[in-house]
Write a protein that holds these residues in place. Structure first.
Motif, mmCIF file in Angstrom:
data_model
loop_
_atom_site.group_PDB
_atom_site.id
_atom_site.type_symbol
_atom_site.label_atom_id
_atom_site.label_comp_id
_atom_site.label_asym_id
_atom_site.label_seq_id
_atom_site.Cartn_x
_atom_site.Cartn_y
_atom_site.Cartn_z
ATOM 1 N N ASN A 23 1.091 -1.144 -0.009
ATOM 2 C CA ASN A 23 -0.120 -0.206 0.081
ATOM 3 C C ASN A 23 0.383 1.456 -0.102
ATOM 4 O O ASN A 23 1.941 1.235 0.418
ATOM 5 N N PHE A 25 1.237 5.155 1.235
ATOM 6 C CA PHE A 25 0.481 6.335 2.091
ATOM 7 C C PHE A 25 0.927 7.495 1.871
ATOM 8 O O PHE A 25 2.681 7.146 1.334
ATOM 9 N N VAL A 38 0.693 -5.472 2.970
ATOM 10 C CA VAL A 38 -0.585 -5.293 4.090
ATOM 11 C C VAL A 38 -0.432 -5.989 5.489
ATOM 12 O O VAL A 38 0.054 -7.312 5.515
ATOM 13 N N GLY A 40 -1.931 -5.734 9.728
ATOM 14 C CA GLY A 40 -2.471 -4.718 10.387
ATOM 15 C C GLY A 40 -2.634 -5.364 11.704
ATOM 16 O O GLY A 40 -1.363 -6.247 12.431
ATOM 17 N N GLU A 55 -6.980 -10.079 8.669
ATOM 18 C CA GLU A 55 -6.878 -8.869 8.076
ATOM 19 C C GLU A 55 -6.677 -9.445 6.389
ATOM 20 O O GLU A 55 -7.038 -7.618 6.155
ATOM 21 N N GLU A 59 -8.968 -7.008 4.398
ATOM 22 C CA GLU A 59 -8.950 -5.650 3.871
ATOM 23 C C GLU A 59 -9.088 -6.314 2.140
ATOM 24 O O GLU A 59 -9.549 -4.892 1.680
ATOM 25 N N GLU A 110 -9.629 -0.766 4.647
ATOM 26 C CA GLU A 110 -9.409 -0.289 5.624
ATOM 27 C C GLU A 110 -10.689 -0.603 6.551
ATOM 28 O O GLU A 110 -11.796 -0.675 6.526
ATOM 29 N N SER A 111 -9.879 -1.210 7.684
ATOM 30 C CA SER A 111 -11.226 -0.739 8.997
ATOM 31 C C SER A 111 -12.113 0.357 8.885
ATOM 32 O O SER A 111 -13.579 0.254 9.456
ATOM 33 N N ASP A 112 -11.912 1.587 9.154
ATOM 34 C CA ASP A 112 -12.515 2.547 8.704
ATOM 35 C C ASP A 112 -13.913 2.276 7.628
ATOM 36 O O ASP A 112 -14.233 3.331 7.382
ATOM 37 N N SER A 115 -11.304 3.293 1.272
ATOM 38 C CA SER A 115 -10.733 2.298 0.447
ATOM 39 C C SER A 115 -9.672 2.745 -0.254
ATOM 40 O O SER A 115 -8.799 3.746 0.056
ATOM 41 N N PHE A 116 -8.605 1.723 -0.568
ATOM 42 C CA PHE A 116 -7.021 1.889 -1.117
ATOM 43 C C PHE A 116 -6.682 0.647 -2.240
ATOM 44 O O PHE A 116 -7.458 -0.477 -2.766
#
Length: 148
Positions: A23, A25, A38, A40, A55, A59, A110-112, A115-116
């Motif tokens: 990923n 960032f 990937v 978490g 995870e 994800e 992501e958990s929130d 998207s990624f």
């Protein structure tokens, strides 16, 4: 102010033709791009290998197998102006769906719910200006022959 604590983390290396899945960032305060595989957080009472299976399922919506622990790293860093400290279990694994290796990127969440897009990157994608994190991961992958 939130309590400072050490976070237990599990990351998974998926490699294919000299590239790994990462990923991207961006730290707006440092004005720096960085890359991370990937994975978490490891939940209380959860083993790290179970965390990485969970995870990846959460994800990327896919299953994995052939998990192998390749190392443990300790990462002390600052992200978005906040200090962080992680103990990171790094795994090698493979996707059960071999067709995923042919895709240039994989869509994830992501958990929130954000998207990624995880992309396949070669070692020359990672520089001092745009590093692979956590610290020490690049060398670990080179020594395990998972990154050319």
């Amino acid at each position: 102010m939130s309590e400072q604590r050490i976070r237990a983390l599990a990351l998974c290396i998926f490699h294919h033709h000299g590239k790994i899945l990462v990923n991207q960032f961006y730290d707006a305060i440092k004005k720096q791009t960085f890359f991370r595989p990937v994975g978490g957080g490891i939940e209380f009472g959860e083993r790290s290998h179970d965390a990485i299976v969970r995870e990846v399922q959460e994800e990327l919506g896919t299953s994995i197998s052939d998990l192998r622990l390749i190392g443990t790293l300790e990462s002390i860093f600052t992200y978005a102006g906040k200090p962080g400290h992680e103990i990171v279990q790094v795994y090698d694994a493979r996707f059960d769906d071999a067709e995923l290796y042919a895709k240039p990127w994989l869509e994830g969440f992501e958990s929130d719910g954000a998207s990624f897009r995880a992309t396949w990157c070669s070692s020359d994608s990672f520089t001092a200006i745009s590093p692979l994190v956590p610290e020490g991961l690049y060398d670990l992958l080179k020594s395990a022959s998972l990154l050319e």
